[in-house]
Design a protein around this motif. Sequence first.
Motif, PDB file in Angstrom:
ATOM      1  N   UNK A 117       0.843  -1.187   0.000  1.00 50.06           N
ATOM      2  CA  UNK A 117       0.000   0.000   0.000  1.00 50.06           C
ATOM      3  C   UNK A 117       0.880   1.240   0.000  1.00 50.06           C
ATOM      4  N   UNK A 118       0.581   2.156  -0.891  1.00 50.07           N
ATOM      5  CA  UNK A 118       1.303   3.419  -0.940  1.00 50.07           C
ATOM      6  C   UNK A 118       0.673   4.408   0.033  1.00 50.07           C
ATOM      7  N   UNK A 119       1.441   5.406   0.463  1.00 48.88           N
ATOM      8  CA  UNK A 119       0.882   6.404   1.382  1.00 48.88           C
ATOM      9  C   UNK A 119      -0.379   7.047   0.814  1.00 48.88           C
ATOM     10  N   UNK A 120      -1.336   7.275   1.701  1.00 51.10           N
ATOM     11  CA  UNK A 120      -2.604   7.885   1.292  1.00 51.10           C
ATOM     12  C   UNK A 120      -3.159   8.656   2.488  1.00 51.10           C
ATOM     13  N   UNK A 121      -3.003   9.971   2.467  1.00 43.63           N
ATOM     14  CA  UNK A 121      -3.445  10.761   3.616  1.00 43.63           C
ATOM     15  C   UNK A 121      -4.962  10.745   3.792  1.00 43.63           C
ATOM     16  N   UNK A 122      -5.682  10.224   2.804  1.00 45.30           N
ATOM     17  CA  UNK A 122      -7.138  10.136   2.910  1.00 45.30           C
ATOM     18  C   UNK A 122      -7.605   8.748   3.345  1.00 45.30           C
ATOM     19  N   UNK A 123      -6.659   7.903   3.723  1.00 45.38           N
ATOM     20  CA  UNK A 123      -7.004   6.532   4.107  1.00 45.38           C
ATOM     21  C   UNK A 123      -7.918   6.478   5.324  1.00 45.38           C
ATOM     22  N   UNK A 124      -7.887   7.507   6.166  1.00 41.47           N
ATOM     23  CA  UNK A 124      -8.700   7.496   7.388  1.00 41.47           C
ATOM     24  C   UNK A 124     -10.130   7.976   7.139  1.00 41.47           C
ATOM     25  N   UNK A 125     -10.406   8.486   5.940  1.00 39.75           N
ATOM     26  CA  UNK A 125     -11.772   8.917   5.634  1.00 39.75           C
ATOM     27  C   UNK A 125     -12.668   7.684   5.518  1.00 39.75           C
ATOM     28  N   UNK A 126     -13.936   7.816   5.889  1.00 40.22           N
ATOM     29  CA  UNK A 126     -14.818   6.638   5.994  1.00 40.22           C
ATOM     30  C   UNK A 126     -14.848   5.723   4.769  1.00 40.22           C
ATOM     31  N   UNK A 127     -14.997   6.286   3.582  1.00 43.31           N
ATOM     32  CA  UNK A 127     -15.103   5.440   2.391  1.00 43.31           C
ATOM     33  C   UNK A 127     -13.789   4.718   2.111  1.00 43.31           C
ATOM     34  N   UNK A 128     -12.673   5.445   2.221  1.00 42.77           N
ATOM     35  CA  UNK A 128     -11.367   4.825   1.995  1.00 42.77           C
ATOM     36  C   UNK A 128     -11.069   3.807   3.090  1.00 42.77           C
ATOM     37  N   UNK A 129     -11.404   4.155   4.327  1.00 42.80           N
ATOM     38  CA  UNK A 129     -11.163   3.246   5.448  1.00 42.80           C
ATOM     39  C   UNK A 129     -11.864   1.906   5.216  1.00 42.80           C
ATOM     40  N   UNK A 130     -13.083   1.961   4.707  1.00 42.71           N
ATOM     41  CA  UNK A 130     -13.831   0.726   4.455  1.00 42.71           C
ATOM     42  C   UNK A 130     -13.105  -0.159   3.442  1.00 42.71           C
ATOM     43  N   UNK A 131     -12.498   0.467   2.426  1.00 46.72           N
ATOM     44  CA  UNK A 131     -11.761  -0.311   1.425  1.00 46.72           C
ATOM     45  C   UNK A 131     -10.535  -0.965   2.053  1.00 46.72           C
ATOM     46  N   UNK A 132      -9.804  -0.213   2.878  1.00 49.30           N
ATOM     47  CA  UNK A 132      -8.624  -0.785   3.542  1.00 49.30           C
ATOM     48  C   UNK A 132      -9.028  -1.909   4.493  1.00 49.30           C
ATOM     49  N   UNK A 133     -10.130  -1.722   5.189  1.00 52.89           N
ATOM     50  CA  UNK A 133     -10.598  -2.763   6.105  1.00 52.89           C
ATOM     51  C   UNK A 133     -10.958  -4.035   5.347  1.00 52.89           C
ATOM     52  N   UNK A 134     -11.478  -3.870   4.149  1.00 53.85           N
ATOM     53  CA  UNK A 134     -11.825  -5.046   3.349  1.00 53.85           C
ATOM     54  C   UNK A 134     -10.574  -5.843   2.985  1.00 53.85           C
ATOM     55  N   UNK A 135      -9.448  -5.146   2.908  1.00 53.54           N
ATOM     56  CA  UNK A 135      -8.178  -5.824   2.644  1.00 53.54           C
ATOM     57  C   UNK A 135      -7.535  -6.344   3.928  1.00 53.54           C
ATOM     58  N   UNK A 136      -8.224  -6.183   5.054  1.00 51.16           N
ATOM     59  CA  UNK A 136      -7.747  -6.757   6.301  1.00 51.16           C
ATOM     60  C   UNK A 136      -6.901  -5.840   7.161  1.00 51.16           C
ATOM     61  N   UNK A 137      -6.809  -4.566   6.822  1.00 49.26           N
ATOM     62  CA  UNK A 137      -6.028  -3.646   7.645  1.00 49.26           C
ATOM     63  C   UNK A 137      -6.856  -3.195   8.843  1.00 49.26           C
ATOM     64  N   UNK A 138      -6.189  -3.095   9.993  1.00 47.18           N
ATOM     65  CA  UNK A 138      -6.881  -2.610  11.181  1.00 47.18           C
ATOM     66  C   UNK A 138      -6.667  -1.100  11.316  1.00 47.18           C
ATOM     67  N   UNK A 139      -7.211  -0.538  12.380  1.00 45.00           N
ATOM     68  CA  UNK A 139      -7.171   0.918  12.555  1.00 45.00           C
ATOM     69  C   UNK A 139      -5.745   1.456  12.594  1.00 45.00           C
ATOM     70  N   UNK A 140      -4.869   0.769  13.317  1.00 43.72           N
ATOM     71  CA  UNK A 140      -3.473   1.221  13.434  1.00 43.72           C
ATOM     72  C   UNK A 140      -2.764   1.159  12.078  1.00 43.72           C
ATOM     73  N   UNK A 141      -2.998   0.104  11.326  1.00 44.23           N
ATOM     74  CA  UNK A 141      -2.357  -0.046  10.018  1.00 44.23           C
ATOM     75  C   UNK A 141      -2.845   1.020   9.039  1.00 44.23           C
ATOM     76  N   UNK A 142      -4.128   1.320   9.087  1.00 43.48           N
ATOM     77  CA  UNK A 142      -4.677   2.367   8.221  1.00 43.48           C
ATOM     78  C   UNK A 142      -4.063   3.714   8.581  1.00 43.48           C
TER      79      UNK A 142
END
Length: 201
Positions: free
Chosen positions: A89-114
């Motif tokens: 995963x490349x850096x993404x300062x918008x990863x913590x936004x709800x829609x992006x967060x949901x995509x990262x969570x689907x890939x198995x990332x937890x809150x700390x990893x996001x």
Amino acid sequence: MHSQGAVLPVLTYLFHRLEDRFDGRPTLLMLDEAWVYLDNPLFAARIREWLKVLRKKNVSVIFATQSLADITGSSIAPAIIESCPQRIFLPNDRAVEPQARAAYERFGLNERQIELVARATPKRHYYLQSRRGNRLFELGLGPIALALCGASDPAAQTLIDNILSEEGRGSFAARFFSARGLDWAAELLQQFPQPNKEQSS
């Protein structure tokens, strides 16, 4: 493709050409801008099939996309997520936004990893997710390597085009380094003979 009528025969031809090359030798199949392939049902279905069988033919598949939503919104998302054991995963300062967060969570990332992905430095940090563990890492590129390898944004491409059109290839590196604030690197280049210039003895 502009003509939808051409899509089916062209993709069918490409599938056959690619599959002819999968002969057991180590092969890397790179699918850049993955949304282009996933957007087409025919290609998406073939990718799903490939993910199941290509490992037996010694083929590794690399998906590259600017947005995880391209994959998570695909009909074959479960197959891709399950069949790609290593993800970068490349850096993404918008990863913590709800829609992006949901995509990262689907890939198995937890809150700390996001959060790590969101706070990482672009073109320097990368987050590896694998079965052996997860880790934020950097390539450790120095300023010269970073200037060259990281020259992918539109401004850098315009700079490259301008230098090449004004100066040609002969003094490209020195001009490029100077324009990127690396005057010391440009000066170092002057100490070495230029490959395109004939040396007089």
